[in-house]
Motif scaffolding. Structure first.
Motif: not given
Length: 124
Positions: A30-32, A99-100, A104-107, A109-115
């Motif tokens: 359900g996430y981008e 859920a971005v 905000n796709y290109y920012k 710091h707006k993405w909450p989950y990272w590998g």
């Protein structure tokens, strides 16, 4: 959701690599999802994004025509196929999810989950 990126390595210019991003939860579907990269001494840079259903895909100009982002929600997986690699593509590559909103796709710091990142080195 936890993400794990893999598939990096050291290759020569013109070679290909396929990065994978494994998600720990079905909420991933359900996430981008996006890929970012960070070269030594530089800021984290947007590379590509794909919406939760694959309906929208975008790339940074420098990788258009060479990189392909994709996902398999049934497997909780995301991918970045990188062809015609150039020395300028050398960086640590990170996958991100959340859920971005489109603005905000290109920012990063707006993405909450990272590998954790996977190193890609392109050198002759």
């Amino acid at each position: 959701v936890q993400l794990q990126a893999s598939g990096g390595g050291m290759v020569q210019p013109g070679d290909s690599l396929r990065l994978s991003c494994a998600a720990s939860s079905r909420t991933f579907s359900g996430y981008e999802m996006a890929w970012f990269r960070q070269a030594p001494g530089k800021e984290r840079e947007f590379v590509a994004v794909i919406t939760y259903n694959g309906g929208t895909i975008d790339y940074i100009d420098s990788v258009k025509g060479r990189f392909t982002i994709s996902r398999d929600n049934a497997k909780n997986m995301g991918y970045l196929q990188m062809n015609s690699l150039e020395p300028e593509d050398t960086a640590v590559y990170f996958c991100a999810a959340g859920a971005v909103s489109r603005i905000n796709y290109y920012k990063h710091h707006k993405w909450p989950y990272w590998g954790q990142g996977t190193q890609v080195t392109v050198s002759s």
